[in-house]
Design an enzyme around this catalytic site. Sequence first.
Site, PDB file in Angstrom:
ATOM      1  N   CYS A 149      -3.217  -0.722   2.483  1.00 15.05           N
ATOM      2  CA  CYS A 149      -1.804  -0.524   2.174  1.00 15.05           C
ATOM      3  C   CYS A 149      -1.367  -1.329   0.949  1.00 15.05           C
ATOM      4  O   CYS A 149      -1.542  -2.554   0.919  1.00 15.05           O
ATOM      5  CB  CYS A 149      -0.966  -0.938   3.387  1.00 15.05           C
ATOM      6  SG  CYS A 149       0.804  -0.976   3.089  1.00 15.05           S
ATOM      7  N   TYR A 208       3.635   8.419  -4.108  1.00 11.54           N
ATOM      8  CA  TYR A 208       3.781   9.034  -2.787  1.00 11.54           C
ATOM      9  C   TYR A 208       4.640  10.294  -2.855  1.00 11.54           C
ATOM     10  O   TYR A 208       4.359  11.291  -2.164  1.00 11.54           O
ATOM     11  CB  TYR A 208       4.390   8.035  -1.800  1.00 11.54           C
ATOM     12  CG  TYR A 208       3.409   7.031  -1.268  1.00 11.54           C
ATOM     13  CD1 TYR A 208       2.776   7.230  -0.049  1.00 11.54           C
ATOM     14  CD2 TYR A 208       3.099   5.883  -1.994  1.00 11.54           C
ATOM     15  CE1 TYR A 208       1.867   6.315   0.437  1.00 11.54           C
ATOM     16  CE2 TYR A 208       2.189   4.970  -1.517  1.00 11.54           C
ATOM     17  CZ  TYR A 208       1.569   5.188  -0.302  1.00 11.54           C
ATOM     18  OH  TYR A 208       0.662   4.284   0.172  1.00 11.54           O
TER      19      TYR A 208
END
Length: 332
Positions: free
Chosen positions: A45, A176
């Site tokens: 992440c 994203y």
Amino acid sequence: MGADTSNKPEFKRSPSHFVDRITADGSEGWPVEAGRYRLIVSRACPWANRAMIARRLLGLESAISLAVADPIQDERSWRFTLDPDGRDPVLGIRFLAEAYYARDPEYTGGISVPAIVDIPSGKLVTNDYLHIPANFATEWRSLHREGAPDLYPEPLRDEIDEISEVIFRDVNNGVYVCGFARTQQTYERAFTALFTRLDALSERLSRQRYLVGDSITVADIALFVTLVRFDAVYHGHFKCNRNKLTEMPVLWAYARDLFQTPGIGDTVDFDHIKRHYYVVHRDINPSGIVPLGPDLSGWLTPHGREELGGRPFGDGTPPGPPPEAERIPAQW
């Protein structure tokens, strides 16, 4: 990571629900205290990677322990299957969700990393991913190592905040939006904003070694965590394919400079990164096949950024090697 990737035209990043701060004076109910808290991360992440880098550079390893979740989530959230018996050895939990529900049994939102958990109670303290690095730099100062750099210098905070905001919007989050776009229009808008911003950052970094001032700040950490994942994941998996990072000379040199800086590159696990994105995002990659490329050995090649001056740690010194339990196996 906290995201709504359901079938909607626009990608929306879930806001942090638990935004408590751990402060030097304990004014928000959570005082800075060595050994009391545990930082939960996934090495995959980028948001967790920010917290890991700040912790390493500031020498907080002995003050706040680290739990690394499996890069492959399931429907029950981040899991501790990398640990013996599938339990975090300090908190005794199998899933990060357990700490969220200990804090709020009625919580129905996403389970994201990074998360800081209060060890005595087992309750989540904060998942405020955007502000944990700066909080480590300011409120945890009494526990910094000798020679720790100032990652959030007060005279530069307005400029750091300003550039960090656009990096978040167009770059960190922008990849994203590209990857999870459900319409061509959404994708093209995010794609254009992403590369327009990368071009502007490249121009800025062609004249100076770091984004703000002459040493590493939280702004550099914010940009690095996306750049280091760019060719391995975002270029192909998220269709951010105008250029590879290796085809953008200034940003590629800048990223290598940071990667080769003690305390930064030693937090990066390309295996975890690739397996998470390609296996978990079945709506984008239904086969779950993890690509063998790209060749990552170029991260250790000379970058030449020293010619721009600057001092990575300012008046401070490099951190020592990571604790043995936190070292990442050789990746090439």
